[in-house]
Design a protein around this motif. Sequence first.
Motif, PDB file in Angstrom:
ATOM      1  N   GLN A 123      13.126 -41.509  24.582  1.00  0.00           N
ATOM      2  CA  GLN A 123      13.294 -42.374  25.759  1.00  0.00           C
ATOM      3  C   GLN A 123      12.127 -42.150  26.739  1.00  0.00           C
ATOM      4  OE1 GLN A 123      15.554 -44.559  25.490  1.00  0.00           O
ATOM      5  NE2 GLN A 123      16.654 -43.652  23.782  1.00  0.00           N
ATOM      6  N   ASP A 125      12.724 -46.124  25.843  1.00  0.00           N
ATOM      7  CA  ASP A 125      12.290 -46.936  24.700  1.00  0.00           C
ATOM      8  C   ASP A 125      12.343 -48.439  24.972  1.00  0.00           C
ATOM      9  OD1 ASP A 125      15.021 -47.216  24.794  1.00  0.00           O
ATOM     10  OD2 ASP A 125      15.366 -46.761  22.670  1.00  0.00           O
ATOM     11  N   GLU A 131      15.614 -52.830  28.693  1.00  0.00           N
ATOM     12  CA  GLU A 131      16.135 -51.623  29.346  1.00  0.00           C
ATOM     13  C   GLU A 131      15.226 -51.253  30.519  1.00  0.00           C
ATOM     14  OE1 GLU A 131      18.862 -49.443  26.092  1.00  0.00           O
ATOM     15  OE2 GLU A 131      16.829 -48.660  26.278  1.00  0.00           O
ATOM     16  N   ASN A 146      17.956 -41.886  30.578  1.00  0.00           N
ATOM     17  CA  ASN A 146      17.703 -42.929  29.570  1.00  0.00           C
ATOM     18  C   ASN A 146      17.490 -44.242  30.297  1.00  0.00           C
ATOM     19  OD1 ASN A 146      17.733 -44.454  27.109  1.00  0.00           O
ATOM     20  ND2 ASN A 146      19.890 -44.959  27.503  1.00  0.00           N
ATOM     21  N   ASP A 147      16.569 -45.057  29.778  1.00  0.00           N
ATOM     22  CA  ASP A 147      16.480 -46.422  30.304  1.00  0.00           C
ATOM     23  C   ASP A 147      17.534 -47.252  29.598  1.00  0.00           C
ATOM     24  OD1 ASP A 147      15.145 -46.259  27.865  1.00  0.00           O
ATOM     25  OD2 ASP A 147      13.666 -47.780  28.401  1.00  0.00           O
TER      26      ASP A 147
HETATM   27 CA   LIG Z   1      16.697 -46.514  26.284  1.00  0.00          CA
END
Ligand SMILES: [Ca+2]
Length: 199
Positions: A123, A125, A131, A146-147
Amino acid sequence: MEITQFVVLLCFTSVFADSLIASNDECNSDNYPFTKIGNKYYLVNTGMKMNWFEAAHVCRTYDSDLATIESEAEMNALAFHLTTNGQLGKYFWTSGSDLALEGKFMSLSNGRPMTYTKWSGGQPDNAGNNEHCVHLWNVNNLLHMNDYPCTGQGYPICERRKPSKCCDVENCINIMPKCALSKLLQTYLQTASIFNCVG
Ligand SMILES: [Ca+2]
Ligand SMILES: [Ca+2]
């Protein structure tokens, strides 16, 4: 300046200093509904899942902003809090996003690039080219970033703003020349006009 005018000015100086001390005490005593976690005050709101935009609005209703995690110590403090409250498995929204420019993650709360990140493996990603908002999630019992789609669901972590009206002694000294002198000058001018009144 006449002596009487100077005495009045001193009196107003004293009153104004007292009001500063009183407001400082008030500000330090009321943190509700925020909880001190590490060195910051947060509201971990698990009442209802919502998307990132809604989460930002919810925080604003508490006169706060989505959390901006700025160090490993802050991340660890939040992780400890969520773990001890059985909430580590939930998704939590933070202030980070790359909505403005893909790949450049900024804090919505302070308008600056994120200075601290703890992405989980692989990430961010930008999966599905969709995202753009940063949430916290549990990977291998560790809190990571995390995105994630901004329209996804998570809980807000709101962060209390640094008090701007309140000040510690050091900040008061810095603020005094800007705000207090202006007020004292206004007071003096009003007082001077009273003294000059002959009607
Ligand atoms: Ca992600
Ligand atoms: Ca993105």
